[in-house]
Design a protein around this motif. Structure first.
Motif, short mmCIF file in Angstrom:
data_model
loop_
_atom_site.label_atom_id
_atom_site.label_comp_id
_atom_site.label_asym_id
_atom_site.label_seq_id
_atom_site.Cartn_x
_atom_site.Cartn_y
_atom_site.Cartn_z
N VAL A 13 78.14 2.62 34.15
CA VAL A 13 76.82 2.08 34.46
C VAL A 13 77.04 0.69 35.03
CG1 VAL A 13 74.59 1.34 33.52
CG2 VAL A 13 75.70 3.42 32.64
N THR A 14 76.52 0.45 36.25
CA THR A 14 76.69 -0.86 36.87
C THR A 14 75.41 -1.68 36.72
OG1 THR A 14 76.02 0.01 39.04
CG2 THR A 14 78.39 -0.07 38.57
N PHE A 15 75.61 -2.99 36.52
CA PHE A 15 74.48 -3.90 36.34
C PHE A 15 74.88 -5.28 36.83
CE2 PHE A 15 76.99 -3.99 32.47
CZ PHE A 15 77.06 -5.34 32.13
N SER A 16 73.86 -6.13 37.04
CA SER A 16 74.16 -7.47 37.55
C SER A 16 73.77 -8.55 36.55
CB SER A 16 73.45 -7.72 38.87
OG SER A 16 72.06 -7.79 38.67
N LEU A 17 74.53 -9.62 36.64
CA LEU A 17 74.20 -10.90 36.01
C LEU A 17 74.28 -11.89 37.16
CD1 LEU A 17 76.45 -10.74 32.82
CD2 LEU A 17 74.03 -10.17 32.99
N GLY A 18 73.14 -12.33 37.64
CA GLY A 18 73.14 -13.17 38.84
C GLY A 18 73.66 -12.37 40.01
N GLU A 19 74.63 -12.95 40.73
CA GLU A 19 75.19 -12.28 41.91
C GLU A 19 76.37 -11.36 41.54
OE1 GLU A 19 73.79 -12.67 45.01
OE2 GLU A 19 72.30 -13.70 43.78
N GLU A 20 76.83 -11.44 40.30
CA GLU A 20 78.02 -10.69 39.90
C GLU A 20 77.64 -9.30 39.40
OE1 GLU A 20 80.67 -12.37 40.73
OE2 GLU A 20 79.38 -14.09 41.11
N ILE A 21 78.50 -8.32 39.71
CA ILE A 21 78.27 -6.93 39.30
C ILE A 21 79.29 -6.58 38.20
CG2 ILE A 21 78.11 -4.53 40.03
CD1 ILE A 21 76.10 -6.37 41.44
N PHE A 22 78.78 -6.00 37.14
CA PHE A 22 79.59 -5.60 36.00
C PHE A 22 79.38 -4.11 35.75
CE2 PHE A 22 78.83 -10.09 35.52
CZ PHE A 22 80.05 -10.58 35.08
N ALA A 23 80.25 -3.54 34.92
CA ALA A 23 80.12 -2.12 34.58
C ALA A 23 80.60 -1.89 33.16
CB ALA A 23 80.94 -1.25 35.55
N VAL A 24 79.99 -0.91 32.51
CA VAL A 24 80.43 -0.45 31.19
C VAL A 24 80.54 1.07 31.26
CG1 VAL A 24 79.50 -2.39 29.86
CG2 VAL A 24 78.05 -0.39 30.30
N PRO A 25 81.44 1.65 30.47
CA PRO A 25 81.57 3.12 30.47
C PRO A 25 80.26 3.78 30.07
CG PRO A 25 83.38 2.09 29.27
CD PRO A 25 82.38 1.02 29.55
N VAL A 26 79.87 4.82 30.79
CA VAL A 26 78.60 5.48 30.54
C VAL A 26 78.51 6.02 29.11
CG1 VAL A 26 79.18 7.79 31.38
CG2 VAL A 26 76.85 6.95 31.62
N GLU A 27 79.64 6.40 28.53
CA GLU A 27 79.57 7.00 27.20
C GLU A 27 79.17 6.02 26.10
OE1 GLU A 27 84.01 6.37 28.14
OE2 GLU A 27 82.35 7.40 29.12
N GLU A 104 73.09 1.72 38.74
CA GLU A 104 73.34 3.16 38.82
C GLU A 104 74.46 3.56 37.89
OE1 GLU A 104 74.78 3.94 42.77
OE2 GLU A 104 76.29 2.38 42.62
N VAL A 105 74.59 4.87 37.73
CA VAL A 105 75.79 5.44 37.13
C VAL A 105 76.67 5.83 38.30
CG1 VAL A 105 76.74 7.35 35.79
CG2 VAL A 105 74.58 6.29 35.09
N THR A 106 77.90 5.35 38.28
CA THR A 106 78.78 5.60 39.41
C THR A 106 80.18 5.96 38.93
OG1 THR A 106 79.53 4.66 41.53
CG2 THR A 106 79.47 3.17 39.67
N PRO A 107 80.84 6.87 39.62
CA PRO A 107 82.21 7.20 39.24
C PRO A 107 83.20 6.22 39.87
CG PRO A 107 81.51 8.64 41.02
CD PRO A 107 80.35 7.74 40.70
N PHE A 108 84.23 5.84 39.12
CA PHE A 108 85.35 5.08 39.67
C PHE A 108 86.60 5.93 39.45
CE2 PHE A 108 82.90 1.07 38.45
CZ PHE A 108 82.37 0.91 39.72
#
Length: 162
Positions: A13-27, A104-108
């Motif tokens: 799951v991708t999300f933003s803090l300001g201009e930066e993009i972070f992600a955490v595992p969907v599970e 979004e939920v995105t695959p890496f």
């Protein structure tokens, strides 16, 4: 989908803090909620906003921006709370994480995920489990169990029990 030796990609799951993009595992993401003020807890660390009622459970909610040394989140119509169940060494920690925007939920693919860069300064990067390059910049994958120190987890568990 958990990343295993036999799988070549994992969902984040991708999300933003300001201009930066972070992600955490969907599970680890239980649900994503609209932002609302948390019930304040006296004498907590500044990043601990308070408790949020999530389906009858008091969930400690943090401002990740403050935890990372950024400015406090100013809520907007896009602000969301990711309700996470984070596996800790001794238990599952439920936590609300305030994000400026959830995308979004995105695959890496495993081969897209690079190690956190060592920039040679005292910048804390131990909570970064990887970095993914995109055309628009980088996505930082957060290891939430490492981001939260034992003291943080103890504070949230004791507040949660109170």
């Amino acid at each position: 989908m958990t990343m295993t030796a036999s799988s070549s990609e994992a969902q984040f799951v991708t999300f933003s803090l300001g201009e930066e993009i972070f992600a955490v595992p969907v599970e680890v993401v239980r649900e994503i909620l609209d932002y609302e003020e948390a019930f304040k807890i006296p004498n907590g660390p500044d990043y601990l906003l308070g408790l949020r009622n999530v389906r009858g459970q008091g969930v400690p909610t943090i401002d990740l921006r403050l935890k990372l040394g950024l400015t406090r989140t100013i809520p907007s119509p896009h602000t969301r709370v990711l309700v996470l169940d984070i596996p800790m060494p001794d238990r599952l920690l439920s936590l609300g994480l305030v994000a400026d925007r959830v995308f979004e939920v995105t695959p890496f693919r495993r081969d897209q995920i690079e190690q956190a860069p060592d920039i040679g300064t005292r910048w804390r990067s131990d909570y970064i489990s990887g970095v993914v390059r995109r055309e628009t910049g980088f996505v930082v994958i957060i290891d939430l169990a490492r981001l939260l120190t034992a003291d943080d987890a103890a504070i949230m568990s004791s507040r949660h029990a109170a």
